[in-house]
Design a protein around this motif. Structure first.
Motif: not given
Lengths: 614, 614
Positions: B380-382, B447-452, B455, B458
């Motif tokens: 659920g995360s990088i 491919t990254t978690d930083i853009a809710p 997504d 991402t």
């Protein structure tokens, strides 16, 4: 979008200011330069156990909490003392000519930005460019600043040790654990990085572009003959950097472009790039056949004196390359490329940009304008990707790179365009090989042609991949690509999409600090710290708004579930409950054994961790 | 989005119908089956020299020009005659129980869809599943239909010859020049493809999912305890398929789910997937510890009889795997995975799904419900990507795949999740190796978690890449992922983004017909056929609207420029002018020489093409 003609002429009055939600602007200094004020954005988290996250910040003073901006004064002169110390003679400069603003009549003239700056020019035999300083072994203040900026405070975030948090595959890049000023210098000296900073752009907050640094993003702005005016372009600049554009290209082609550019430069904290052939063409009434070296040279000087930091120069479009495009599906799609192709063919003559390349270097060196060697023959469709025309031009760009270096100039190389996924890596590999590892700067590439209206996404896919493979800066594409000029929302969407691509690339390359932010988001998500999750995201406003559409109550921001699954089905809630059981068991085991050490031993047994206490 | 409680209970009345702008629905038949009506969408172009472009169409009858839809009757029974010919005994079926709709009170009950169908069940010793037919060497009508559909009329578009238009790198896939019914059969028999089609879902327009076919897209819909009702879910189904969803998963978790599902199935032209454990959990008041084999088995039968085409079964979450997640940043993020982990740990017992897997196979075989073996331990995360927990479960899924095949069932395998770019290929390679090339069906990966809030992007990056590497179906992610339930706009954005990813993957794999559409767009673009460009795009409405924002006049739709550059700077205009010069020279040369052959010889000289006639 219909802009009233009067509004198009108005001087810019105000722009978007204030912090991005949930964060504050901070300045910090490297130990060696305590007076230096290097900007970061700091996101404080609600859990006291979580350190604030410091992120790269290209937005300039506009995002300070209490900032008062006077666009007529321009930004503070970050570099003034450094430049002043380098012994450049102030010069009178070239007088503004009517054609600089498209011979616009007095009642249609945009007034220039009234901010005045000392105008400077380097001499022969003097170090002017960052490349020349670097080759001489000299670390400039700009290099110190850019190095400190790149580290994202990772000395602290990684516990002081050069612990590499990330794995990754960098395809032969040489990303260091920590970026030192000397590393920046060495990369510039090897031609593997540029630090675009015209000596007449003292407002720039120095940054570095290269394969061994964070992947950067460029946003294009600019008016055209059809739409938009001065105030709108300055707002686009501020807006684009607010969301993360590292450089901005002003691609204006209409009237008043000299004066609009003055507003942009005096108020830009980021390097500004232009394509001088656009303005040169305006000066000859839009007829490519009337272009000549004289008008182009005069335009270079005009823009260099204003402070433009990098020029796209399409000197790789040679006469012999043009027939290679004859069978293409989409011919030549670069504006500069098509202008030069037409010029070459009309007289069956070699490009004046190619023939006068030495002189172009001499002019650009005097102001430290970096080269962005244009890819005038880039493919405009999947069908034309990686063809003979494209690669013939790339070979020429490699040849020109070496000439520019010999002349003391900084160089990066522009790349495509439209490329299906399986042909992307070949672009990167060939560029590295023929251009001596000079930084690659690509537009996308778009990985399919079938989605006009969504080309930020078709190209974001290609951008992430080519960034991973080694591209140093990604030129954004907005949802309006192929359809119209981007408005404010499009600019934001384009920048955020490309920040995603750049960050995904940093992660995949194994950038030592990139993962800090992902992990902070993931911990916030798992702990149901909704506000932290929003604040850590690239666009806190949108994340918060989306959440609030379905669960608007404040109470839900601390709720241990969300609208996707509801309270009963929340996997994170269930997993947290699991962990609580484990902790309860730990505590009980510890009490029973009377000995914490023994408890830990027991718990280290793995599967047995979860056996419920009888 | 606040829905009035009454609206949530209302039976669906109407849905979006009518053709997608600029195209018409056409039906065609393979020569061997003249009565078969296989759907395509045909885009006619304004240039008489351009053949109409035929594209894949999953939207069902809703996009016919003159269609009258009666949701209470359900869709036409495409497969009825074929299924009827296979000798399945009609059965009475399981009676609907109050808990099937969450024990909802009479005044809160959504009425079921009144459309009645013959209820069927396969017997032992009889061929029921497409896998069983394929293994026996039998080509079913569904295989004929799906094969013809896959070809996109490329026999015609490619001039009758098996000319491979595309290059590409398929990483060892075996994509044929033309898809024959026998090829579909062989791929299903080898387990490399599935054709999800429950014998109780006669409305399905057959389609095939496998690495050697076009990459497919799934869209998730479904209400939750917090939001949305029946009418909205049926509209989401129709809306998602309108924009290109090849299958739809109904992930409902609230009340009334049995009856809402009846509306969805009777009105769905695409295969419907579900996660039966969600409904089973509803039946035991949301307490995972109350789950048992009996309630789960009953739910399988309930949903199989309704006609669900594939079930996500989380049988790979074994007791021994759960401790492997203890140190994760985001634990277990799959709902099904967390439910099963909690169940296993609470009693320190092996998963009942794993222990009863044989029986699950027997039930699913009787209706030809395909397996979608769930990745309950996906990262659920990088931070958690490609970890021991994930790959331990994947190994188990490989083991279960072989059991399901032995039982005669069709199988695909679900994959992650959150994976940085450099770890994506490892997922694909390992899945192919341990699951015997059963089709892979992945969620993104992000491919990254930083853009809710972004997504879809991402994950669109990761989806395009893993599709290229060999994933057969991509589960969409909408902009609301992690934040809330998607609304209508989010569903469309998610589907279009994933169609982009799937098409980019088809291009990169070298699918023989994928490039036809890209090239048609590119030619339209270069010829300034604006309407053709809009109509050929994945979303003609958005493309047209974006264009019209800056150049709204009709005249501009035939103008040889656009708002990006204006008339003077248009590279395509300049290149077209170049070509006209060439044509003029050709004509002149031809006239002068009096001999066309000689002219062509001269013009073949390349660079000399462009020498202006003296």
């Amino acid at each position: 979008m219909n802009i009233h003609p009067k509004d198009k002429l108005a001087a810019p009055q105000s722009v978007t200011t204030g912090p991005i939600a949930g964060s504050r602007k901070v300045y910090a200094a490297p130990a060696s330069h305590p007076a230096m004020r290097v900007p970061f954005r700091e996101i404080a988290l609600s859990d006291p156990a979580e350190a604030p996250v410091r992120v790269y910040d290209a937005s300039g003073p506009y995002t300070q909490a209490d900032i008062r901006i006077d666009l007529k004064q321009g930004l503070p002169l970050v570099r003034e003392a450094w430049i002043a110390g380098r012994g450049f003679a102030p010069v009178e400069g070239r007088a503004v000519k009517p054609e600089d603003n498209g011979n616009v009549s007095a009642d249609a003239l945009v007034e220039p930005c009234p901010a005045t700056r000392v105008l400077r020019q380097g001499r022969d035999g003097q170090f002017v460019t960052q490349y020349e300083f670097a080759r001489a072994g000299i670390v400039t203040e700009e290099m110190v600043y850019a190095a400190f900026r790149e580290n994202l405070a990772r000395e602290t975030a990684l516990g002081g040790a050069a612990e590499r948090m990330a794995d990754g595959d960098s395809f032969g890049a040489a990303i260091p654990d920590f970026v030192t000023p000397e590393f920046v210098r060495d990369e510039i000296a090897r031609g593997r990085a540029i630090l675009p900073a015209n000596i007449n752009h003292p407002e720039v907050e120095p940054m570095v572009i290269g394969r061994n640094f964070l992947v950067k993003v460029n946003a294009n702005i600019g008016n055209s003959a059809v739409t938009s005016g001065a105030a709108e372009e300055v707002e686009k600049l501020v807006w684009a950097t607010r969301w993360g554009a590292d450089t901005v290209m002003d691609l204006s082609t209409g009237r008043n472009i000299h004066n609009i550019r003055s507003w942009i430069l005096r108020n830009s904290p980021v390097p500004i790039g232009t394509v001088p052939i656009y303005q040169a063409l305006e000066k000859v009434d839009g007829d490519p056949l009337k272009l000549d070296w004289a008008v182009f040279k005069d335009t270079l000087v005009e823009q260099a004196e204003q402070g433009v930091d990098y020029f796209t120069i399409h000197a790789g479009v040679r006469l012999a390359h043009v027939p290679l495009t004859a069978q293409r599906v989409t011919g030549i799609v670069s504006r500069g490329g098509s202008i030069m192709a037409r010029w070459c063919l009309a007289g069956h003559r070699e490009s004046f940009l190619y023939e006068h390349f030495d002189e172009i270097c001499d002019i650009m060196r005097r102001y430290d304008v970096s080269f962005s060697l244009g890819d005038g023959l880039r493919p405009g469709s999947i069908a034309d990707a990686n063809d003979a025309a494209q690669f013939a031009e790339l070979d020429t760009l490699g040849e020109l790179t070496k000439i520019a270096w010999d002349k003391g100039c900084q160089v990066m190389i522009e790349g495509p365009g439209h490329v299906p996924m399986h042909k992307i890596k070949q672009n990167m590999d060939k560029q590295l090989a023929v251009c001596g590892e000079a930084p690659f700067y690509t537009l996308g590439p778009l990985t399919t042609d079938i989605a006009p209206g969504y080309d930020h996404i078709t190209s974001g896919i290609g951008a992430a991949m080519i960034g991973w493979f080694g591209t140093a800066m990604l030129c954004y594409v907005t949802p309006k690509e192929h359809l119209g000029l981007p408005d404010r929302d499009d600019v934001k969407t384009g920048v955020i999409t490309y920040r995603i691509a750049a960050h995904a690339a940093d992660l995949a390359k194994g950038h030592p600090a990139a993962k800090i932010r992902d992990d902070a988001v993931s911990r916030a998500r798992f702990d149901f710290r909704w506000q932290d999750q929003f604040n850590l995201s690239l666009d806190p406003d949108t994340a918060r708004a989306y959440h609030d559409e379905t669960l608007p109550k404040d109470a839900h921001k601390v709720a241990h579930f969300c609208s996707m699954c509801g309270p009963k089905f929340c996997s994170m809630k269930i997993t947290q409950d699991l962990r609580q059981e484990v902790r309860a068991m730990e505590a009980e085991a510890s009490a029973q054994a009377g000995m914490a050490a023994k408890s830990r031993e027991f718990l280290a047994g793995g599967g047995a961790l979860y056996v419920p206490a009888e």
